[in-house]
Motif scaffolding. Structure first.
Motif, PDB file in Angstrom:
ATOM      1  N   ASN A   1       0.815  -1.226   0.000  1.00 42.77           N
ATOM      2  CA  ASN A   1       0.000   0.000   0.000  1.00 42.77           C
ATOM      3  C   ASN A   1       0.844   1.271   0.000  1.00 42.77           C
ATOM      4  O   ASN A   1       0.479   2.275   0.617  1.00 42.77           O
ATOM      5  CB  ASN A   1      -0.960   0.009   1.191  1.00 42.77           C
ATOM      6  N   GLY A   2       1.952   1.199  -0.705  1.00 42.19           N
ATOM      7  CA  GLY A   2       2.789   2.392  -0.854  1.00 42.19           C
ATOM      8  C   GLY A   2       3.730   2.656   0.285  1.00 42.19           C
ATOM      9  O   GLY A   2       4.446   3.666   0.278  1.00 42.19           O
ATOM     10  N   THR A   3       3.801   1.770   1.275  1.00 45.08           N
ATOM     11  CA  THR A   3       4.616   2.035   2.461  1.00 45.08           C
ATOM     12  C   THR A   3       6.057   1.561   2.330  1.00 45.08           C
ATOM     13  O   THR A   3       6.939   2.045   3.043  1.00 45.08           O
ATOM     14  CB  THR A   3       3.995   1.379   3.706  1.00 45.08           C
ATOM     15  N   VAL A   4       6.324   0.604   1.432  1.00 51.82           N
ATOM     16  CA  VAL A   4       7.662   0.023   1.306  1.00 51.82           C
ATOM     17  C   VAL A   4       8.212   0.313  -0.079  1.00 51.82           C
ATOM     18  O   VAL A   4       7.667  -0.155  -1.088  1.00 51.82           O
ATOM     19  CB  VAL A   4       7.633  -1.498   1.560  1.00 51.82           C
ATOM     20  N   LEU A   5       9.279   1.104  -0.162  1.00 53.94           N
ATOM     21  CA  LEU A   5       9.898   1.423  -1.442  1.00 53.94           C
ATOM     22  C   LEU A   5      10.718   0.229  -1.911  1.00 53.94           C
ATOM     23  O   LEU A   5      11.547  -0.299  -1.175  1.00 53.94           O
ATOM     24  CB  LEU A   5      10.777   2.660  -1.298  1.00 53.94           C
ATOM     25  N   THR A   6      10.468  -0.180  -3.150  1.00 53.02           N
ATOM     26  CA  THR A   6      11.167  -1.345  -3.690  1.00 53.02           C
ATOM     27  C   THR A   6      11.914  -1.055  -4.978  1.00 53.02           C
ATOM     28  O   THR A   6      12.836  -1.782  -5.336  1.00 53.02           O
ATOM     29  CB  THR A   6      10.166  -2.483  -3.961  1.00 53.02           C
ATOM     30  N   GLY A   7      11.526  -0.016  -5.718  1.00 52.39           N
ATOM     31  CA  GLY A   7      12.061   0.198  -7.044  1.00 52.39           C
ATOM     32  C   GLY A   7      11.291  -0.639  -8.045  1.00 52.39           C
ATOM     33  O   GLY A   7      10.496  -1.505  -7.657  1.00 52.39           O
ATOM     34  N   PRO A   8      11.473  -0.396  -9.360  1.00 52.62           N
ATOM     35  CA  PRO A   8      12.472   0.489  -9.945  1.00 52.62           C
ATOM     36  C   PRO A   8      12.196   1.971  -9.729  1.00 52.62           C
ATOM     37  O   PRO A   8      11.134   2.333  -9.217  1.00 52.62           O
ATOM     38  CB  PRO A   8      12.401   0.135 -11.434  1.00 52.62           C
ATOM     39  N   ILE A   9      13.186   2.783 -10.122  1.00 56.10           N
ATOM     40  CA  ILE A   9      13.124   4.224  -9.945  1.00 56.10           C
ATOM     41  C   ILE A   9      13.153   4.876 -11.323  1.00 56.10           C
ATOM     42  O   ILE A   9      13.975   4.513 -12.177  1.00 56.10           O
ATOM     43  CB  ILE A   9      14.310   4.720  -9.098  1.00 56.10           C
ATOM     44  N   VAL A  10      12.256   5.827 -11.543  1.00 53.00           N
ATOM     45  CA  VAL A  10      12.196   6.551 -12.818  1.00 53.00           C
ATOM     46  C   VAL A  10      12.846   7.915 -12.617  1.00 53.00           C
ATOM     47  O   VAL A  10      12.423   8.696 -11.766  1.00 53.00           O
ATOM     48  CB  VAL A  10      10.752   6.724 -13.300  1.00 53.00           C
ATOM     49  N   CYS A  11      13.879   8.191 -13.416  1.00 53.66           N
ATOM     50  CA  CYS A  11      14.628   9.447 -13.302  1.00 53.66           C
ATOM     51  C   CYS A  11      14.681  10.144 -14.657  1.00 53.66           C
ATOM     52  O   CYS A  11      14.431   9.523 -15.696  1.00 53.66           O
ATOM     53  CB  CYS A  11      16.063   9.164 -12.824  1.00 53.66           C
ATOM     54  N   PRO A  12      15.022  11.428 -14.676  1.00 55.64           N
ATOM     55  CA  PRO A  12      15.239  12.092 -15.960  1.00 55.64           C
ATOM     56  C   PRO A  12      16.295  11.363 -16.771  1.00 55.64           C
ATOM     57  O   PRO A  12      17.228  10.762 -16.208  1.00 55.64           O
ATOM     58  CB  PRO A  12      15.712  13.492 -15.546  1.00 55.64           C
ATOM     59  N   ALA A  13      16.153  11.381 -18.085  1.00 58.32           N
ATOM     60  CA  ALA A  13      17.068  10.632 -18.952  1.00 58.32           C
ATOM     61  C   ALA A  13      18.514  11.028 -18.734  1.00 58.32           C
ATOM     62  O   ALA A  13      19.421  10.201 -18.877  1.00 58.32           O
ATOM     63  CB  ALA A  13      16.665  10.840 -20.412  1.00 58.32           C
ATOM     64  N   GLU A  14      18.740  12.295 -18.385  1.00 60.22           N
ATOM     65  CA  GLU A  14      20.119  12.771 -18.209  1.00 60.22           C
ATOM     66  C   GLU A  14      20.640  12.544 -16.799  1.00 60.22           C
ATOM     67  O   GLU A  14      21.755  12.977 -16.459  1.00 60.22           O
ATOM     68  CB  GLU A  14      20.201  14.260 -18.543  1.00 60.22           C
ATOM     69  N   ALA A  15      19.896  11.845 -15.967  1.00 60.00           N
ATOM     70  CA  ALA A  15      20.309  11.642 -14.576  1.00 60.00           C
ATOM     71  C   ALA A  15      21.620  10.874 -14.516  1.00 60.00           C
ATOM     72  O   ALA A  15      21.861   9.926 -15.265  1.00 60.00           O
ATOM     73  CB  ALA A  15      19.223  10.891 -13.816  1.00 60.00           C
ATOM     74  N   ASP A  16      22.483  11.273 -13.598  1.00 63.35           N
ATOM     75  CA  ASP A  16      23.784  10.643 -13.397  1.00 63.35           C
ATOM     76  C   ASP A  16      23.623   9.525 -12.370  1.00 63.35           C
ATOM     77  O   ASP A  16      23.175   9.762 -11.244  1.00 63.35           O
ATOM     78  CB  ASP A  16      24.784  11.688 -12.900  1.00 63.35           C
ATOM     79  N   LEU A  17      23.977   8.297 -12.760  1.00 60.73           N
ATOM     80  CA  LEU A  17      23.835   7.155 -11.857  1.00 60.73           C
ATOM     81  C   LEU A  17      24.562   7.391 -10.545  1.00 60.73           C
ATOM     82  O   LEU A  17      24.046   7.069  -9.465  1.00 60.73           O
ATOM     83  CB  LEU A  17      24.354   5.886 -12.531  1.00 60.73           C
ATOM     84  N   GLN A  18      25.755   7.975 -10.620  1.00 60.03           N
ATOM     85  CA  GLN A  18      26.517   8.201  -9.397  1.00 60.03           C
ATOM     86  C   GLN A  18      25.789   9.158  -8.454  1.00 60.03           C
ATOM     87  O   GLN A  18      25.765   8.957  -7.240  1.00 60.03           O
ATOM     88  CB  GLN A  18      27.904   8.759  -9.730  1.00 60.03           C
ATOM     89  N   ALA A  19      25.153  10.183  -9.025  1.00 55.54           N
ATOM     90  CA  ALA A  19      24.428  11.140  -8.186  1.00 55.54           C
ATOM     91  C   ALA A  19      23.236  10.484  -7.512  1.00 55.54           C
ATOM     92  O   ALA A  19      22.861  10.850  -6.398  1.00 55.54           O
ATOM     93  CB  ALA A  19      23.972  12.327  -9.034  1.00 55.54           C
ATOM     94  N   VAL A  20      22.619   9.508  -8.194  1.00 52.01           N
ATOM     95  CA  VAL A  20      21.470   8.813  -7.613  1.00 52.01           C
ATOM     96  C   VAL A  20      21.906   7.859  -6.514  1.00 52.01           C
ATOM     97  O   VAL A  20      21.273   7.765  -5.455  1.00 52.01           O
ATOM     98  CB  VAL A  20      20.690   8.049  -8.710  1.00 52.01           C
ATOM     99  N   VAL A  21      23.021   7.146  -6.764  1.00 52.34           N
ATOM    100  CA  VAL A  21      23.447   6.096  -5.838  1.00 52.34           C
ATOM    101  C   VAL A  21      24.241   6.643  -4.653  1.00 52.34           C
ATOM    102  O   VAL A  21      24.190   6.066  -3.552  1.00 52.34           O
ATOM    103  CB  VAL A  21      24.260   5.025  -6.599  1.00 52.34           C
ATOM    104  N   ALA A  22      24.945   7.754  -4.843  1.00 52.07           N
ATOM    105  CA  ALA A  22      25.805   8.270  -3.770  1.00 52.07           C
ATOM    106  C   ALA A  22      25.067   8.460  -2.447  1.00 52.07           C
ATOM    107  O   ALA A  22      25.587   8.076  -1.387  1.00 52.07           O
ATOM    108  CB  ALA A  22      26.472   9.574  -4.212  1.00 52.07           C
ATOM    109  N   PRO A  23      23.860   9.046  -2.418  1.00 56.75           N
ATOM    110  CA  PRO A  23      23.162   9.173  -1.129  1.00 56.75           C
ATOM    111  C   PRO A  23      22.813   7.818  -0.506  1.00 56.75           C
ATOM    112  O   PRO A  23      22.757   7.698   0.718  1.00 56.75           O
ATOM    113  CB  PRO A  23      21.888   9.954  -1.484  1.00 56.75           C
TER     114      PRO A  23
END
Length: 451
Positions: free
Chosen positions: A356-378
């Protein structure tokens, strides 16, 4: 143009009309083409508003738009009768069953969901102290109006109908509609309009939707309306025809239901309309419906767990799906689920969840130009709270930790109990006079996440 209908057969309408005339500098003319009783006689005009007066009660006036000069929206200034004390309210007109109070059986006036949403807000702004503001289900006539319309009412008995403050509030709210469109803007070939199904006469659930989201509600079939429909309709086909007319008169491709109604849901869906949940309505607020449809097809429906991130409102660019390893998402969630959610929401257009939306599982939708490192670093920063080290190679994260291994302790004969727990916590214990260090039972664990 906004047309306003005032009825001399209605005390509250007469008083609202007086306040309407006092709040504007009106141009007046005499319309001799119509009887005074039918909206002729003195006509009041501004650039965007026309007010006409009628002798008959509102619900008995048919095709009233014909009396006005090309209106886009009509508002009936009216009284509300009931046991609801001080109340300002608005509703659309029509009959889901037998027309006991004007209009035709199973027919509806064209609703004005966008203007209705606006007038609820305006009534709230102008309401005198002690007055509640609400919205009602669809009921009574007229059903033949000619343009989108609604009733705006003062209730609920003679003291309120004569109350100048209430009349003034209703008049101001009506005039606030002068430049309001009847409908929400069109997007993705549809509008953010809902047919309401179920609930009570005063429709608190649908009122919440109107107040708290950017969706609007057209016609509402309250529980008693559905009973009237069931009594009147001789067949499923006739029932379905009424439902389709209500959807069309609401300019709605969606329906929102109060309670479980599988038969009605199946009927509405068989007609080609979509029944949505309140979750869908809330989660899609401010998100373009074209994007909603596209991502529901690509990831999963909102009711199955699709949620939208901070980048979704107004986003119209290209996007990509980051399918991060389930183990990575699970381990980060195990460290701090709230931090995971906040991190993903801040960087994403949308993401998938479960439970019911309480557990984040992925996948994740990001802008096409998104940098993988910027997403994963946090996410790495969150993992570092648990692991001794987290290393990032070209295509892999490697997380290492030295942790207590209960199997080693059991093999060495350490009895489970308080001392077992102390070793697990990194404390030394004494067993048979021997000092046992926790390091004896620690083992390096390595977690690898392929990116």
């Amino acid at each position: 143009m906004l047309g306003i209908v005032v009825s001399h057969a209605d005390a509250a309408s007469t008083h609202i009309g007086e306040h309407l005339r006092s709040l504007r500098d009106w141009d007046t003319r005499v319309d001799e083409t119509r009887p005074d009783a039918d909206g002729g006689g003195t006509v009041y005009r501004t650039d965007s508003v026309e007010l006409r007066e009628f002798e008959a009660l509102h619900l008995d006036i048919e095709n009233v738009a014909a009396a006005f000069d090309d209106p886009d929206l009509l508002v009936f200034a009216s009284k509300h009768a009931g046991e609801t004390d001080e109340l300002l309210t608005a509703h659309h007109t029509g009959n889901f069953g037998v027309a006991e109070y004007g209009g035709e059986d199973g027919r509806f006036a064209r609703a004005c969901p966008g203007a209705h949403e606006a007038v609820i807000s305006a009534l709230q702004r102008h309401a005198p102290p002690g007055y509640e503001v609400g919205m009602e289900c669809t009921h009574h006539g007229p059903t033949a109006v000619g343009v989108p319309s609604m009733f705006v009412e003062v209730g609920s008995a003679e003291p309120q109908w004569e109350d100048p403050d209430a009349a003034d509030a209703a008049a101001r709210a009506i005039l606030d509609l002068a430049d309001e469109p009847a409908d929400k803007p069109r997007e993705n070939g549809t509008r953010r309009h809902l047919l309401g199904v179920g609930g009570g006469h005063y429709a608190p659930r649908f009122e919440r939707v109107v107040r708290e989201t950017d969706w609007a509600v057209g016609h509402i079939a309250a529980n008693w309306s559905l009973e009237a429909l069931a009594e009147w309709a001789d067949s499923d086909e006739e029932r379905d025809a009424v439902l389709e007319r209500a959807l069309a008169a609401s300019a709605a491709d969606y329906a929102l239901m109060e309670g479980e109604r599988p038969d009605l849901q199946a009927a509405i869906e068989s007609l080609g309309y979509r029944v949505v949940s309140e979750t869908f309505v809330r989660e899609t607020t401010a998100v373009d419906l074209d994007l909603v449809e596209t991502l529901e097809d690509a990831v999963r429906p909102v009711d199955d767990g699709l949620r939208f991130g901070k980048l979704a409102p107004g986003y119209d660019g290209e996007w990509t799906i980051l399918d991060l390893p389930n183990e990575l998402i699970s381990d980060v969630r195990g460290v701090d689920s709230e931090a995971l959610r906040e991190t993903v929401e801040n960087q994403s257009i949308a993401y998938a969840t479960e439970q019911n939306g309480t557990v984040l599982t992925g996948p994740i939708v990001c802008p096409a130009e998104a940098d993988l490192q910027a997403v994963v670093a946090p996410l790495v920063e969150i993992l570092e709270r648990r692991f001794d080290s987290v290393e990032w190679t070209a295509d892999e994260l490697v997380a290492r930790e030295t942790a207590f291994d209960p199997d080693l302790a059991r093999t060495a004969g350490i009895p489970e109990g308080p001392k077992f727990g102390k070793l697990a916590s990194g404390e030394s214990v004494e067993i048979d006079g021997e000092e046992i260090e926790p390091e004896r039972f620690q083992r390096e664990r390595i977690r690898r996440y392929t990116l």
